[in-house]
Design a protein around this motif. Structure first.
Motif, PDB file in Angstrom:
ATOM      1  N   PHE A  25      -8.838 -18.497   4.785  1.00 40.69           N
ATOM      2  CA  PHE A  25     -10.160 -18.713   4.195  1.00 40.69           C
ATOM      3  C   PHE A  25     -11.183 -18.705   5.332  1.00 40.69           C
ATOM      4  CE2 PHE A  25      -9.324 -19.346  -0.172  1.00 40.69           C
ATOM      5  CZ  PHE A  25      -8.017 -19.771  -0.233  1.00 40.69           C
ATOM      6  N   ARG A  32     -15.973 -24.999  -6.193  1.00 40.24           N
ATOM      7  CA  ARG A  32     -14.635 -24.806  -6.751  1.00 40.24           C
ATOM      8  C   ARG A  32     -14.522 -23.430  -7.392  1.00 40.24           C
ATOM      9  NH1 ARG A  32      -9.824 -26.887  -7.195  1.00 40.24           N
ATOM     10  NH2 ARG A  32      -8.704 -26.178  -9.023  1.00 40.24           N
ATOM     11  N   LEU A  35     -13.851 -20.830  -4.929  1.00 42.92           N
ATOM     12  CA  LEU A  35     -12.462 -20.896  -4.474  1.00 42.92           C
ATOM     13  C   LEU A  35     -11.543 -20.217  -5.485  1.00 42.92           C
ATOM     14  CD1 LEU A  35     -10.344 -22.156  -2.481  1.00 42.92           C
ATOM     15  CD2 LEU A  35     -10.272 -24.089  -4.034  1.00 42.92           C
ATOM     16  N   CYS A  39      -9.179 -16.919  -5.021  1.00 46.76           N
ATOM     17  CA  CYS A  39      -7.726 -16.958  -5.233  1.00 46.76           C
ATOM     18  C   CYS A  39      -7.297 -15.887  -6.220  1.00 46.76           C
ATOM     19  CB  CYS A  39      -7.306 -18.328  -5.750  1.00 46.76           C
ATOM     20  SG  CYS A  39      -7.524 -19.638  -4.543  1.00 46.76           S
ATOM     21  N   VAL A  40      -8.078 -15.756  -7.299  1.00 48.55           N
ATOM     22  CA  VAL A  40      -7.701 -14.780  -8.325  1.00 48.55           C
ATOM     23  C   VAL A  40      -7.802 -13.360  -7.782  1.00 48.55           C
ATOM     24  CG1 VAL A  40      -8.221 -13.902 -10.635  1.00 48.55           C
ATOM     25  CG2 VAL A  40      -8.301 -16.333 -10.210  1.00 48.55           C
ATOM     26  N   GLY A  43      -4.868 -12.767  -5.686  1.00 47.84           N
ATOM     27  CA  GLY A  43      -3.714 -12.604  -6.560  1.00 47.84           C
ATOM     28  C   GLY A  43      -3.659 -11.219  -7.175  1.00 47.84           C
ATOM     29  N   THR A  44      -4.861 -10.740  -7.586  1.00 51.01           N
ATOM     30  CA  THR A  44      -4.917  -9.407  -8.195  1.00 51.01           C
ATOM     31  C   THR A  44      -4.409  -8.350  -7.221  1.00 51.01           C
ATOM     32  OG1 THR A  44      -6.980 -10.227  -9.116  1.00 51.01           O
ATOM     33  CG2 THR A  44      -6.417  -7.959  -9.602  1.00 51.01           C
ATOM     34  N   VAL A  47      -0.622  -8.513  -7.132  1.00 49.15           N
ATOM     35  CA  VAL A  47       0.009  -7.982  -8.344  1.00 49.15           C
ATOM     36  C   VAL A  47      -0.107  -6.464  -8.363  1.00 49.15           C
ATOM     37  CG1 VAL A  47       0.020  -8.016 -10.869  1.00 49.15           C
ATOM     38  CG2 VAL A  47      -0.405 -10.102  -9.624  1.00 49.15           C
TER      39      VAL A  47
ATOM     40  N   ASN B 133      -7.573 -31.999 -10.214  1.00 53.00           N
ATOM     41  CA  ASN B 133      -8.410 -30.953 -10.822  1.00 53.00           C
ATOM     42  C   ASN B 133      -7.646 -30.148 -11.858  1.00 53.00           C
ATOM     43  OD1 ASN B 133     -10.522 -31.618  -9.052  1.00 53.00           O
ATOM     44  ND2 ASN B 133      -9.636 -30.311  -7.479  1.00 53.00           N
ATOM     45  N   ALA B 196       0.997 -13.755 -14.848  1.00 54.56           N
ATOM     46  CA  ALA B 196       1.156 -13.893 -13.400  1.00 54.56           C
ATOM     47  C   ALA B 196       0.810 -15.314 -12.980  1.00 54.56           C
ATOM     48  CB  ALA B 196       0.264 -12.904 -12.659  1.00 54.56           C
ATOM     49  N   ILE B 198      -0.431 -17.490  -9.827  1.00 52.41           N
ATOM     50  CA  ILE B 198      -1.062 -17.332  -8.518  1.00 52.41           C
ATOM     51  C   ILE B 198      -1.042 -18.678  -7.799  1.00 52.41           C
ATOM     52  CG2 ILE B 198      -3.095 -16.482  -7.302  1.00 52.41           C
ATOM     53  CD1 ILE B 198      -2.101 -14.407  -9.205  1.00 52.41           C
ATOM     54  N   THR B 200      -2.062 -20.448  -4.150  1.00 54.70           N
ATOM     55  CA  THR B 200      -2.779 -20.238  -2.898  1.00 54.70           C
ATOM     56  C   THR B 200      -2.726 -21.509  -2.068  1.00 54.70           C
ATOM     57  OG1 THR B 200      -4.327 -19.104  -4.343  1.00 54.70           O
ATOM     58  CG2 THR B 200      -4.854 -19.132  -2.021  1.00 54.70           C
ATOM     59  N   ALA B 201      -2.388 -21.353  -0.802  1.00 57.51           N
ATOM     60  CA  ALA B 201      -2.355 -22.524   0.089  1.00 57.51           C
ATOM     61  C   ALA B 201      -3.763 -22.745   0.622  1.00 57.51           C
ATOM     62  CB  ALA B 201      -1.371 -22.287   1.219  1.00 57.51           C
ATOM     63  N   VAL B 202      -4.446 -23.692   0.007  1.00 54.00           N
ATOM     64  CA  VAL B 202      -5.838 -23.962   0.382  1.00 54.00           C
ATOM     65  C   VAL B 202      -5.909 -24.681   1.721  1.00 54.00           C
ATOM     66  CG1 VAL B 202      -7.855 -25.264  -0.354  1.00 54.00           C
ATOM     67  CG2 VAL B 202      -6.568 -23.959  -2.011  1.00 54.00           C
ATOM     68  N   PHE B 208      -3.269 -24.422  -4.623  1.00 51.09           N
ATOM     69  CA  PHE B 208      -3.951 -24.198  -5.884  1.00 51.09           C
ATOM     70  C   PHE B 208      -3.085 -23.287  -6.742  1.00 51.09           C
ATOM     71  CE2 PHE B 208      -7.039 -23.578  -8.980  1.00 51.09           C
ATOM     72  CZ  PHE B 208      -7.241 -22.229  -9.200  1.00 51.09           C
ATOM     73  N   THR B 210      -2.489 -21.421 -10.506  1.00 52.60           N
ATOM     74  CA  THR B 210      -3.094 -21.040 -11.776  1.00 52.60           C
ATOM     75  C   THR B 210      -2.240 -19.987 -12.471  1.00 52.60           C
ATOM     76  OG1 THR B 210      -5.093 -20.282 -12.857  1.00 52.60           O
ATOM     77  CG2 THR B 210      -4.570 -19.267 -10.763  1.00 52.60           C
ATOM     78  N   CYS B 212      -2.360 -16.671 -15.011  1.00 48.77           N
ATOM     79  CA  CYS B 212      -3.271 -15.644 -15.513  1.00 48.77           C
ATOM     80  C   CYS B 212      -2.550 -14.648 -16.405  1.00 48.77           C
ATOM     81  CB  CYS B 212      -3.878 -14.856 -14.361  1.00 48.77           C
ATOM     82  SG  CYS B 212      -4.672 -15.882 -13.142  1.00 48.77           S
ATOM     83  N   LEU B 228      -6.782  -9.533 -13.671  1.00 47.80           N
ATOM     84  CA  LEU B 228      -6.230 -10.842 -14.039  1.00 47.80           C
ATOM     85  C   LEU B 228      -7.289 -11.695 -14.708  1.00 47.80           C
ATOM     86  CD1 LEU B 228      -4.179 -11.842 -10.861  1.00 47.80           C
ATOM     87  CD2 LEU B 228      -3.322 -10.916 -12.962  1.00 47.80           C
ATOM     88  N   GLU B 230      -7.818 -15.598 -16.123  1.00 46.93           N
ATOM     89  CA  GLU B 230      -7.221 -16.952 -16.130  1.00 46.93           C
ATOM     90  C   GLU B 230      -7.056 -17.440 -17.560  1.00 46.93           C
ATOM     91  OE1 GLU B 230      -9.524 -19.383 -13.092  1.00 46.93           O
ATOM     92  OE2 GLU B 230      -7.646 -20.493 -13.309  1.00 46.93           O
ATOM     93  N   SER B 234      -4.473 -24.676 -14.826  1.00 47.14           N
ATOM     94  CA  SER B 234      -4.696 -24.511 -13.399  1.00 47.14           C
ATOM     95  C   SER B 234      -4.812 -25.902 -12.793  1.00 47.14           C
ATOM     96  CB  SER B 234      -5.956 -23.703 -13.135  1.00 47.14           C
ATOM     97  OG  SER B 234      -7.089 -24.515 -13.195  1.00 47.14           O
ATOM     98  N   MET B 235      -4.239 -26.074 -11.612  1.00 48.88           N
ATOM     99  CA  MET B 235      -4.238 -27.406 -11.008  1.00 48.88           C
ATOM    100  C   MET B 235      -4.093 -27.295  -9.498  1.00 48.88           C
ATOM    101  SD  MET B 235      -0.410 -28.347 -12.239  1.00 48.88           S
ATOM    102  CE  MET B 235      -0.310 -27.240 -13.604  1.00 48.88           C
ATOM    103  N   ASP B 236      -4.451 -28.350  -8.842  1.00 42.59           N
ATOM    104  CA  ASP B 236      -4.254 -28.449  -7.396  1.00 42.59           C
ATOM    105  C   ASP B 236      -3.031 -29.318  -7.156  1.00 42.59           C
ATOM    106  OD1 ASP B 236      -7.695 -28.654  -6.169  1.00 42.59           O
ATOM    107  OD2 ASP B 236      -6.420 -26.962  -6.719  1.00 42.59           O
TER     108      ASP B 236
END
Lengths: 318, 325
Positions: A25, A32, A35, A39-40, A43-44, A47, B133, B196, B198, B200-202, B208, B210, B212, B228, B230, B234-236
């Motif tokens: 990052f 948020r 963020l 991330c999405v 991810g896209t 994929v 979250n 899918a 996803i 992510t290491a924040v 994080f 989620t 999708c 994609l 959502e 989704s959660m942390d």
């Protein structure tokens, strides 16, 4: 060293898995939503990378859609159960290996000479059925009075029991090696409660019947008027049990009546007769009787006597 | 069948299943070379918050085919304590589940989730995460047409250097792969790809996650363009405690057999002169038992046709009558 970000992703097509180890990052994301968006997007990209390889595989057409053959997954994940362990050879298998005995396939239909027909080997109307033998010829070694048919059945039963025992032993050794077949479970059916290795004896019918009889004898009427449960059999020896000694003693036997009276007499006139008679208690009883005779009135109206002044045990023999 | 053991003082009994169905179940659960997909056991402890209970519920929905959810609370399960795993191991044995998700809530560890795996129905490894979250799947609005189907094989994506450098995150990556993977399949239907995950290491301690749905858009090539959307929860996930697997146990669990069990091809022979020979079985033609035609009165063709004719005549006759009237 690349100054740009390495765009090589680690892709495992078999698991539809992709990993991008190089994303950083750039700065702490402002909100948020930013963020999440980032991330999405990442991810896209991943994929898309997997889909690139996936859709380029040779596909076969099927009713539901294009089918693609996936390669085996490359990421190693732990198994959920241990690998199946090899089964130790059974006693027979060891013996057969040692002797070099080969397995021979047996036919289901066998020619039966007695009836000149083809009969099945096992099951209904089989070849060499034990029950079909009409005559068994006697041999010189046979004992007279022994039933050969019963003997055959007995032998078969013994063979079957032996086989069951061997089967159990084989399964136990397999269980020890951790290779018990999946559909078999060995369970302890009964545990001995006693310290010894003896099996706990189960009460038989007669013994249970005796218990009811024992309880009946403890009643004054000898169990005559006890309520009986439905199906309970009458006690074996009803009524009170009296033992009457024979009036005339049997020839050569001890005169029991004489013995009885002698015993009592002996006890009374013996050297230690004071031990038999509780003198203190006898004196007490005599004194009490005398007191009651003297006073005609009841004890309740009279003031209670001072017991401590009396010396009831003055004459107690030592 | 009751058997008496000769030497030991304990009577052993051989128990075999009495029905074919029971036998098949036992064979399915037996250790095999190529294993079935791991099933997940979802349960919760003495106290759960609204977040935790909805996370557990949604996780169960996502894994519908291969998960079992227990609704009662379990007071004596403490995964990180030495004696608190016995209930978990018992449940794992009874339900044949190798992954478990245990949710709880306390003042010290709010919105707690313990993800664990089993090897031979004993705890293999554990990782404890805190949920922050959380957004439920009900709060996402999207076009219902792209909603993922139940039981479809998902794409799993991990982003971030933390997953490679930090040991705990590495373990979490493995656990999440195991959890979301489902069955290992050989043939995949390309139209059935619709979800899918996803991750992510924040930060080195926060992930994080989620879920999708996948939209396939037309592109110039065979490969469609992926979009994609959502949809799901989704959660942390904040890493709390964890337990790495025992080294010896890990080596044993990672062992795999290289050889594939050769499937016996039946009824095929190889002959040097004739080549490949096959055996064909024809069922016995019992001429005496061939069903004879139905000769009942009403079914005979002449009768049927006669009836049809009669109706026609009557119909025309009645028509004539009507016309004449």
């Amino acid at each position: 060293m690349d100054t740009e970000m390495d765009q090589i992703y680690q892709i495992d097509v078999g698991n539809l898995l992709a990993f991008n180890p190089n994303h950083r990052f750039s700065s702490a994301p402002s909100s948020r939503e930013e963020l999440v968006k980032e991330c999405v997007t990442e991810g896209t990209k991943l994929v898309q990378a997997i889909a690139d390889t996936l859709f380029n595989f040779p596909s076969t057409e099927s009713v539901d859609g294009p089918l693609v053959q996936l390669p085996p997954p490359t990421t190693k994940l732990p198994r959920e159960k241990h690998l199946p362990r090899p089964k130790p050879p059974t006693k027979w298998e060891e013996f057969a290996l040692k002797k070099g005995i080969q397995k021979r396939k047996k036919d289901k239909i066998v020619y039966d000479e007695t009836t000149d027909k083809f009969k099945r080997r096992h099951g209904y109307d089989r070849v060499n059925d034990d029950n079909d033998i009409p005559i068994i010829e006697a041999k010189a070694s046979d004992e007279p009075g022994e039933d050969p048919f019963a003997k055959r059945l007995d032998d078969k039963k013994k063979r079957v029991d032996k086989q069951q025992k061997n089967r159990l032993q084989n399964l136990k050794s397999a269980a020890k090696a951790g290779a018990l077949p999946s559909h078999v479970q060995l369970a302890a059916s009964a545990l001995p409660i006693t310290g010894t290795k003896a099996q706990p004896k189960k009460l038989g019918k007669e013994e249970l019947g005796d218990v009811a009889g024992l309880a009946a004898t403890s009643t004054a009427s000898g169990g005559k008027f006890d309520k009986k449960l439905p199906g309970e059999k009458p006690p074996k020896k009803q009524g009170k049990h009296h033992k009457y000694l024979p009036v005339v003693p049997r020839y050569g036997w001890v005169d029991e009546e004489k013995e009885q009276t002698n015993k009592v007499l002996g006890k009374l006139l013996s050297k230690h007769s004071h031990e038999i008679l509780n003198v203190g208690k006898a004196i007490n009883m005599y004194n009490d009787k005398k007191e009651k005779k003297k006073s005609g009135r009841s004890d309740k109206l009279k003031p209670k006597k001072d017991i401590t002044k009396k010396k009831p045990y003055a004459n107690k023999a030592k | 069948m009751g058997q008496v053991a000769g030497k030991s003082s304990v009577m052993m009994e051989i128990r075999t299943p009495k029905t074919h169905k029971a036998k098949r179940v036992l064979e399915k659960r037996a250790p095999k070379l190529v294993e079935n997909g791991k099933k997940t056991l979802i349960l919760h402890g003495t106290k759960t918050s609204a977040t935790v209970s909805s996370v557990l519920m949604e996780l169960y929905r996502l894994k519908k085919g291969g998960a079992i959810k227990y609704s009662r609370r379990n007071e004596n399960i403490r995964p990180f304590e030495s004696g608190g795993e016995t209930s978990l191991e018992f449940f794992s044995l009874k339900t044949d589940c190798s992954i478990f998700v245990y949710g709880s809530h306390s003042k010290k560890r709010p919105d707690n989730l313990v993800l664990g795996r089993m090897y031979d129905h004993h705890v293999y490894d554990l990782i404890e995460v805190g949920i922050e979250n959380f957004k439920s799947l009900l709060s996402f609005s999207y076009d219902k047409k792209i909603a993922p189907h139940e039981g479809s094989k998902p794409f799993i994506c991990f982003t971030g250097e933390g997953f490679e450098n930090v040991q705990e995150l590495k373990q979490l990556k493995e656990v999440l792969t195991d959890l979301f993977r489902g069955e290992v399949v050989e043939n995949l239907n390309l139209t059935g790809l619709d979800r899918a995950y996803i991750c992510t290491a924040v930060s080195p301690a926060k992930v994080f996650l989620t879920h999708c749905a996948i939209k396939l858009k037309k592109s110039g090539t065979i490969v469609p363009r992926i979009e994609l959307v959502e949809v799901g929860p989704s959660m942390d996930l904040v890493i709390r405690r964890n337990r790495f697997p025992n080294e010896g146990l890990r080596k044993e669990a990672m062992k795999s057999s290289k050889d594939k069990p050769k499937k016996k091809v039946k009824n095929v022979d190889q002959d040097d002169v004739l080549g490949k020979l096959g055996r064909v079985y024809i069922p016995e033609q019992e001429v005496g038992k061939i069903p004879l035609p139905d000769k009942s009165k009403g079914v005979k063709r002449e009768r049927r046709e006669g009836k049809v004719k009669k109706n026609k005549e009557e119909g025309s006759a009645s028509k004539k009558l009507k016309e004449s009237e």
